[in-house]
Design a protein around this motif. Structure first.
Motif, PDB file in Angstrom:
ATOM      1  N   PHE A  69       0.818  -1.212   0.000  1.00 42.10           N
ATOM      2  CA  PHE A  69       0.000   0.000   0.000  1.00 42.10           C
ATOM      3  C   PHE A  69       0.853   1.265   0.000  1.00 42.10           C
ATOM      4  N   SER A  70       2.094   1.143  -0.403  1.00 37.77           N
ATOM      5  CA  SER A  70       2.958   2.328  -0.459  1.00 37.77           C
ATOM      6  C   SER A  70       2.475   3.274  -1.555  1.00 37.77           C
ATOM      7  N   ILE A  71       2.834   4.550  -1.411  1.00 39.41           N
ATOM      8  CA  ILE A  71       2.418   5.565  -2.382  1.00 39.41           C
ATOM      9  C   ILE A  71       3.416   5.565  -3.530  1.00 39.41           C
ATOM     10  N   ARG A  72       2.925   5.218  -4.696  1.00 38.59           N
ATOM     11  CA  ARG A  72       3.792   5.175  -5.866  1.00 38.59           C
ATOM     12  C   ARG A  72       2.951   5.476  -7.107  1.00 38.59           C
ATOM     13  N   GLY A  73       3.577   6.116  -8.039  1.00 38.32           N
ATOM     14  CA  GLY A  73       2.877   6.469  -9.261  1.00 38.32           C
ATOM     15  C   GLY A  73       3.379   5.641 -10.419  1.00 38.32           C
ATOM     16  N   LEU A  74       4.045   6.302 -11.353  1.00 36.59           N
ATOM     17  CA  LEU A  74       4.517   5.627 -12.555  1.00 36.59           C
ATOM     18  C   LEU A  74       6.032   5.733 -12.623  1.00 36.59           C
ATOM     19  N   ASP A  75       6.698   4.587 -12.700  1.00 39.27           N
ATOM     20  CA  ASP A  75       8.155   4.554 -12.823  1.00 39.27           C
ATOM     21  C   ASP A  75       8.488   4.394 -14.300  1.00 39.27           C
ATOM     22  N   LEU A  76       8.579   5.518 -15.010  1.00 44.00           N
ATOM     23  CA  LEU A  76       8.808   5.462 -16.455  1.00 44.00           C
ATOM     24  C   LEU A  76      10.239   5.038 -16.762  1.00 44.00           C
ATOM     25  N   THR A  77      10.366   4.083 -17.663  1.00 43.84           N
ATOM     26  CA  THR A  77      11.663   3.562 -18.081  1.00 43.84           C
ATOM     27  C   THR A  77      11.906   3.921 -19.534  1.00 43.84           C
ATOM     28  N   ASP A  78      13.113   4.295 -19.851  1.00 44.13           N
ATOM     29  CA  ASP A  78      13.480   4.524 -21.246  1.00 44.13           C
ATOM     30  C   ASP A  78      13.119   3.265 -22.043  1.00 44.13           C
ATOM     31  N   PRO A  79      12.311   3.401 -23.121  1.00 45.33           N
ATOM     32  CA  PRO A  79      11.900   2.211 -23.876  1.00 45.33           C
ATOM     33  C   PRO A  79      13.066   1.346 -24.336  1.00 45.33           C
ATOM     34  N   ALA A  80      14.179   1.965 -24.726  1.00 50.33           N
ATOM     35  CA  ALA A  80      15.337   1.182 -25.184  1.00 50.33           C
ATOM     36  C   ALA A  80      15.886   0.322 -24.060  1.00 50.33           C
ATOM     37  N   ILE A  81      15.898   0.878 -22.848  1.00 50.63           N
ATOM     38  CA  ILE A  81      16.383   0.114 -21.695  1.00 50.63           C
ATOM     39  C   ILE A  81      15.432  -1.038 -21.389  1.00 50.63           C
ATOM     40  N   LEU A  82      14.127  -0.764 -21.487  1.00 48.40           N
ATOM     41  CA  LEU A  82      13.147  -1.812 -21.208  1.00 48.40           C
ATOM     42  C   LEU A  82      13.208  -2.912 -22.269  1.00 48.40           C
ATOM     43  N   VAL A  83      13.430  -2.540 -23.513  1.00 44.87           N
ATOM     44  CA  VAL A  83      13.602  -3.550 -24.563  1.00 44.87           C
ATOM     45  C   VAL A  83      14.777  -4.466 -24.227  1.00 44.87           C
ATOM     46  N   ASP A  84      15.873  -3.864 -23.811  1.00 46.00           N
ATOM     47  CA  ASP A  84      17.052  -4.664 -23.453  1.00 46.00           C
ATOM     48  C   ASP A  84      16.751  -5.592 -22.272  1.00 46.00           C
ATOM     49  N   ALA A  85      16.044  -5.046 -21.280  1.00 45.58           N
ATOM     50  CA  ALA A  85      15.722  -5.856 -20.100  1.00 45.58           C
ATOM     51  C   ALA A  85      14.810  -7.015 -20.472  1.00 45.58           C
ATOM     52  N   ALA A  86      13.841  -6.745 -21.340  1.00 41.43           N
ATOM     53  CA  ALA A  86      12.919  -7.806 -21.763  1.00 41.43           C
ATOM     54  C   ALA A  86      13.651  -8.862 -22.594  1.00 41.43           C
TER      55      ALA A  86
END
Length: 531
Positions: A69-86
Motif C-alpha cells: 500500500f505504499s504511495i507510488r505512481g509511474l516509474d517510467l523507463t526509457d523504452p530502449a532500456i526496457l527492450v534490453d531488459a525484456a
C-alpha cells in the motif's frame, strides 16, 4: 452414444461413475496419437503439475503486489532500456524447446508488475481503469486457461448463461421491459458505441448495409449529434460508418458541462438546413473530461420530438445505477434506445468487459446483417437462442462476463455500490479541500469521481496558465510518487484526478497538493530566473 441425465448432470452418477463416459471400456487415460513426439519438453509445457508450480510462483508475486500500500505512481523507463531488459529474459534457444526456468518466469512477472501503472496504490489517481477486485482476476485466469470463446453457446455454455443472467440483473436498474430488451458484451466501450451507431444507422437508412452510400441518392446526408465533450470513440465510430467530421453535429454545453437541451434545438435545425439528417443523438453518462452526466430525461423528450435514436455512452457512469444513493444521476435512462456500460471501469473487473444494452431486442439484430453457414445455424433452438455472434462484431470473443458474474454471484450488488459510493464521496471531500485552498482553482462540482482543477499561485501570468499545468503534471508523473492526468477545460489545461482506488483517502490527496505546490514553486523560480 446414449447421454446420461440426472438432476445433477455435472456430478457423479449414483453408481459412482463419471457422467458423459458411456463408451464401453472408457478409461481416464487420454488416447495416444499414432506418431511420436520428438521432445518430452513439448508435453512438459502442457503438464498439469508444472502448471500448478508456475501458478504458485505467479500468485506469490501478485499477493506481495496487492499487499503493498505504499504511495507510488509511474516509474517510467526509457523504452530502449526496457527492450534490453525484456530481451535479456528471453531464452537464447532457437532450435529446440527450452526447458522451463522458474527464475526466468519470476523475473518476467516482476518486470511486468514494476513497469505498469500501479492501480492498487494510493498514489494512483490518474485514469478511469481501476484496480480489479482480486477474485475477478482469478476468474479471468480461469477463462484464459479453459479458453472458451463466448460468441456461441456451444463453445462457452456457462459464459452465455452468465451473460443472460447479468443482463436481467442489471436491467432491473435500467428499467426496461424484461421481455423485450437485449444485452451483448463487447471488447470495450469504443466497440459498443460503434455497434450501437450501426444499429441506429441501419434503422434510419435500411438500404445502407447492402447498397452503401448509393442508397442515399436524393436523401439528406446521415449525421449524428453529440455533446461537445463526447468521447473520441464516437467520432471514430462515425468515421468507420462513413460519416465525416462535417456530419457530426456538436451540441453546446451548459455551465455544468452537460448538453444544453434548449440550445441544442436551433443547432439541430441549422444542421437540417445544411442538408443533414441527424438520425442519432449520443449523450454521456459520465463524460471523460469532467465526469458530467447529460440530462437524459430531457434529451429523451428531444429525441422523441425529432425521431432520433438516443444512445448513451455510459462507459464510466452507468455503474452508478447499482447505487440507491447515486442512480438519480441517470434519471430517464429507461427512455433511451441503447446504453454502453463498461464493467472494467466502475465495476472493477479486468478489461475489457463492456455491456451494450438495447431497449428493443429487435434493434440488437440490426447492426450486422450477414449469413455465415459455418457459425450461424439455419434452425435455431434453445441453445443457439443464447448465441451473440449475430449481434456483436467479434466472432472469437473472450468470456468477459465471467469475472463480473462471479463477483455478483459471490458478493452481490453491495460490493459495487459501496465502493462506488465511497469514491464519489471522497471526490466531493477533496473538492471541498480545494475550495479552501486560495492558490488552487476548482473548475466544476464533481458529479461522480472525476475532478479537474488548476494550481494558480500568486505570480503566475494568465498567458502561462496552460503550459504551467501541463508541466506540473509531467513532473509529477516523472517523479513517480503520484499518477494524475490532465485535460483541457475551456481554453486551458487542467489537472485531473479520477478516484478509482478505495485505498485513497483525503490525506493522500493533501499529500498530492503538497507535491503540486512544491513542483509549481520550483517552476516559477526557474521561470523568473530565466527572464
Amino acid at each position: 452414444m446414449t447421454e446420461y441425465r440426472s438432476e445433477n448432470p455435472f456430478g457423479v452418477r449414483p453408481d459412482g461413475t463419471e457422467p458423459f463416459s458411456a463408451h464401453a471400456g472408457a478409461t481416464s487415460s487420454p488416447p495416444r496419437a499414432t506418431g511420436t513426439l520428438e521432445s518430452g519438453l513439448l508435453l512438459e509445457a502442457f503438464d498439469a503439475q508444472l502448471f500448478r508450480e508456475q501458478s504458485e510462483t505467479v500468485v506469490a508475486k501478485l499477493e506481495k503486489h496487492l499487499a503493498d500500500f505504499s504511495i507510488r505512481g509511474l516509474d517510467l523507463t526509457d523504452p530502449a532500456i526496457l527492450v534490453d531488459a525484456a530481451r535479456a529474459l528471453m531464452t537464447t534457444e532457437r532450435e529446440q524447446i527450452a526447458a522451463f526456468d522458474e527464475n526466468r518466469l519470476a523475473a518476467i512477472v516482476d518486470l511486468y508488475i514494476k513497469t505498469g501503472i500501479q492501480v492498487h496504490s494510493p498514489g494512483y489517481m490518474g485514469r478511469q481503469f481501476s484496480g480489479v477486485v482480486p477474485l475477478s482476476g482469478v476468474i479471468d485466469f480461469v477463462s484464459s486457461v479453459v479458453n472458451q470463446p463466448s460468441s456461441f453457446y456451444e463453445a462457452a455454455q456457462l459464459p452465455n448463461v452468465a451473460e443472460k443472467i447479468m443482463a436481467e440483473e442489471l436491467n432491473a436498474f435500467i428499467g426496461w421491459d424484461p421481455g423485450s430488451f437485449a444485452m451483448v458484451t463487447t471488447s470495450g466501450g469504443s466497440l459498443a458505441n460503434l455497434t450501437a451507431l450501426l444499429s441506429a444507422r441501419n434503422r434510419a437508412f435500411p438500404g445502407y448495409w447492402s447498397e452503401g452510400g448509393s442508397a442515399l441518392t436524393g436523401q439528406l446526408r446521415p449525421a449524428i449529434a453529440v455533446g461537445d465533450d463526447v468521447h473520441y470513440s464516437v467520432a471514430r465510430a462515425a468515421g468507420v460508418l462513413g460519416i465525416g467530421d462535417a456530419q457530426i453535429v456538436r451540441l453546446p454545453l451548459n455551465e455544468r458541462h452537460q448538453i444544453c437541451v434548449e440550445r441544442a434545438r436551433p443547432v439541430l435545425d441549422a444542421a437540417e438546413r445544411r442538408g443533414l439528417r441527424v438520425f442519432c443523438l449520443v449523450a454521456s453518462a459520465g463524460t471523460t473530461p469532467v465526469g458530467a452526466f447529460d440530462p437524459l430525461d430531457e434529451l429523451a423528450g428531444l429525441a422523441r420530438e425529432r425521431d432520433l435514436w438516443l444512445h448513451v455512452d455510459g462507459a464510466h457512469g452507468a455503474s452508478l445505477l447499482v447505487s440507491d444513493e447515486l442512480r438519480h444521476k441517470l434519471r430517464g435512462i429507461e427512455k433511451v434506445d441503447s446504453l454502453t456500460w463498461d464493467a472494467h471501469k466502475m465495476m472493477f473487473t479486468p478489461a475489457p468487459c463492456t455491456l451494450l444494452f438495447y431497449r428493443n431486442r429487435e434493434n440488437s439484430l440490426g447492426a450486422f446483417r450477414q449469413q455465415a453457414s459455418y457459425v450461424f445455424d439455419e434452425e435455431p433452438d434453445i441453445y443457439t437462442a443464447l448465441d451473440s455472434g449475430e449481434k456483436n462484431f467479434e466472432c472469437t470473443k473472450r468470456p468477459m462476463i465471467m469475472p463480473l458474474w462471479a463477483l455478483w454471484a459471490i458478493h452481490g450488488r453491495a460490493l459495487f455500490a459501496q465502493k462506488i459510493e465511497y469514491l464519489c464521496r471522497l471526490t466531493g471531500d477533496v473538492h471541498r479541500i480545494l475550495e479552501g485552498e486560495p492558490d488552487f482553482e476548482t473548475l466544476h462540482r464533481p458529479e461522480a469521481n472525476i475532478l479537474c482543477f488548476r494550481y494558480r499561485p500568486p505570480g503566475l501570468r494568465d498567458e502561462d496558465v496552460h503550459d504551467f499545468q501541463v508541466e506540473i503534471r509531467n513532473r509529477i508523473k516523472f517523479e513517480g510518487n503520484f499518477f494524475i492526468s490532465k485535460v483541457n477545460v475551456g481554453e486551458f489545461a487542467a489537472l485531473r484526478v479520477v478516484m478509482m482506488n478505495h485505498q485513497v483517502t483525503s490525506e493522500h490527496f493533501r499529500m498530492l497538493l503538497g507535491e503540486i505546490r512544491r513542483v509549481g514553486q520550483d517552476l516559477l523560480r526557474q521561470t523568473h530566473q530565466s527572464r
